[in-house]
Design an enzyme around this catalytic site. Structure first.
Site, PDB file in Angstrom:
ATOM      1  N   LYS A  87       0.691  -1.198  -0.173  1.00 12.28           N
ATOM      2  CA  LYS A  87      -0.018  -0.025   0.094  1.00 12.28           C
ATOM      3  C   LYS A  87       0.997   1.237  -0.060  1.00 12.28           C
ATOM      4  O   LYS A  87       2.067   1.016   0.201  1.00 12.28           O
ATOM      5  CB  LYS A  87      -1.023   0.037   1.197  1.00 12.28           C
ATOM      6  CG  LYS A  87      -2.116  -1.181   1.162  1.00 12.28           C
ATOM      7  CD  LYS A  87      -2.914  -0.974  -0.120  1.00 12.28           C
ATOM      8  CE  LYS A  87      -4.064  -1.871  -0.192  1.00 12.28           C
ATOM      9  NZ  LYS A  87      -3.567  -3.380  -0.373  1.00 12.28           N
TER      10      LYS A  87
HETATM   11  C1  LIG Z   1      -9.971  -2.456  -1.562  1.00  9.06           C
HETATM   12  C2  LIG Z   1      -9.083  -3.300  -0.454  1.00  9.06           C
HETATM   13  N1  LIG Z   1      -9.894  -3.618   0.638  1.00  9.06           N
HETATM   14  C3  LIG Z   1      -9.416  -4.133   1.709  1.00  9.06           C
HETATM   15  C4  LIG Z   1      -8.065  -4.835   1.697  1.00  9.06           C
HETATM   16  C5  LIG Z   1      -7.643  -5.567   2.760  1.00  9.06           C
HETATM   17  O1  LIG Z   1      -6.386  -4.726   3.558  1.00  9.06           O
HETATM   18  P1  LIG Z   1      -5.510  -5.720   4.140  1.00  9.06           P
HETATM   19  O2  LIG Z   1      -4.656  -6.713   3.444  1.00  9.06           O
HETATM   20  O3  LIG Z   1      -4.709  -4.617   5.084  1.00  9.06           O
HETATM   21  O4  LIG Z   1      -6.280  -6.825   5.406  1.00  9.06           O
HETATM   22  C6  LIG Z   1      -7.213  -4.464   0.540  1.00  9.06           C
HETATM   23  C7  LIG Z   1      -5.884  -4.713   0.382  1.00  9.06           C
HETATM   24  O5  LIG Z   1      -5.155  -5.402   0.782  1.00  9.06           O
HETATM   25  C8  LIG Z   1      -7.733  -3.492  -0.414  1.00  9.06           C
HETATM   26  O6  LIG Z   1      -7.096  -3.473  -1.732  1.00  9.06           O
END
Ligand SMILES: Cc1ncc(COP(=O)(O)O)c(C=O)c1O
Length: 371
Positions: free
Chosen positions: A179
């Site tokens: 990210k």
């Molecule tokens: C649009 C979106 N929502 C949720 C997530 C979930 O985040 P995490 O990987 O930190 O759980 C991500 C990416 O990983 C994402 O791109």
């Protein structure tokens, strides 16, 4: 990662606060809320955890319906299943590739008339661009639907002067390794509602009540961010403007090099939006470009350059077979034609040029061989 992240991490380490509690977490939450322009922020172990708790905070119950963009990473939909609710997938609009406000409205109205109201909407800010919240919010307010903004990919993006994450009742961010800012793994939930933030913080710490012994009256989760990782997050956050600036430069460089080729176009920036350009995403129209998206990815791979297809829409995933979908053709085309080009902040101009050379060579090779 730079020396400032290393220094911050060592500062936290040396302080002895190596648990999911401590001054770095408190400071990260304060600085983050300020940056996004909201009153409260709760640091969590992932963006997925933030979305999960957001649904609980909105009172989504087993059997409820939750509308969500079909063009997204699977976590946006999975959390709906975590709480026993049913996802209803909505297609993208052309202007931003985000949830289509018109289709969303139609679906909400139809479900309402059937007596099966949609409880909440998860609108995703895809690839660093905010959805059309003016229209989405109007519909949600009219029908009494709770609005969650999945801004996992959009930290640093703006729309009409407000920051991504500040448009819903709750905003969720990810600090996953890929990210725009990262804590290696982590997330943040933001809101203007003090009571809601309080509940989320409690649920994230196993719902332990403030008594001397371990007292629990609600189900809880182990979802808090580590103090060590919060220190990294603070150092990354301090460089966010610089990071967004660089991502936008990278996008501009791709557009100026590849934009003139026929059959290639880039994710549009909808009116009022300033995308963070978390990723530079291009659509390859096979009939005009001479080859499809996969041939471009293959050509890059041969040069040891990693690129990826855009998200495969949730309504096409075996996991969500049989789920309701409204529309679908826009997201399907973005999936079949879309390629996410290397977009890391540390890329040099030369590195971006090298990617462009390969993409351009693919196009010219095919143009020559087609002639
Ligand atoms: C649009 C979106 N929502 C949720 C997530 C979930 O985040 P995490 O990987 O930190 O759980 C991500 C990416 O990983 C994402 O791109």
């Amino acid at each position: 990662m730079t020396d400032s992240e290393r220094t911050a991490l060592l500062r936290a380490f040396d302080s002895g606060w190596v648990a999911p509690i401590g001054p770095e977490i408190d400071a990260f939450e304060t600085e983050f809320a300020e940056r996004v322009g909201v009153r409260h922020a709760v640091a969590l172990s992932s963006g997925t955890a933030a979305l999960h708790l957001a649904l609980l905070a909105c009172g989504v119950m087993p059997g409820d319906r939750v509308a969500v963009s079909t063009l997204t990473f699977v976590a946006s939909a999975n959390v709906i299943r975590y709480v026993g609710a049913h996802p209803i997938f909505i297609d993208s609009e052309e202007a931003s590739w985000n949830i289509d406000p018109q289709l969303l409205r139609e679906e909400i109205r139809e479900q309402d008339a059937k007596g099966t109201p949609i409880r909440a909407v998860i609108a995703v800010d895809l690839f660093g661009q905010c959805a059309d919240y003016t229209r989405i919010r109007n519909t949600c307010n009219e029908f009494g639907v709770r609005l969650i903004e999945d801004a996992a990919e959009a930290l640093g993006a703006q729309c009409n002067g407000a920051s991504a994450g500040s448009f819903g009742e709750i905003g969720c961010f990810s600090f996953n390794g890929n990210k725009i800012i990262t804590t290696s793994g982590g997330g943040m939930l933001v809101t203007n509602h003090a009571a809601l933030a309080e509940s989320v913080k409690r649920w994230a710490t196993q719902s332990r009540l403030p008594t001397r012994h371990y007292e629990h009256s609600e189900l809880g989760y182990n979802y808090r961010l580590s103090n060590l990782l919060a220190a990294i997050g603070r150092a990354q956050l301090a460089r966010l403007d610089e990071t967004v600036r660089r991502r936008r430069q990278i996008f501009d460089q791709y557009v100026s090099r590849l934009g003139p080729l026929s059959g290639i176009r880039f994710m549009p920036e909808a009116p009022g939006n300033t995308c963070s350009r978390w990723l530079t995403v291009a659509l390859i129209d096979e009939s005009e470009f001479g080859c499809g998206r996969d041939a471009v990815i293959d050509a890059l791979e041969q040069q040891n350059i990693e690129s990826r297809p855009t998200w495969k829409p949730m309504h096409l995933q075996a996991l969500y077979e049989g789920a309701t979908i409204r529309g679908g053709s826009v997201s399907e085309r973005i999936f079949t034609e879309g390629v996410c080009l290397p977009s890391g902040t540390s890329m040099s101009d030369d590195a971006v040029d090298r990617v462009c050379d390969v993409v351009q060579a693919t196009a010219s090779r095919l143009t020559i061989s087609n002639a």
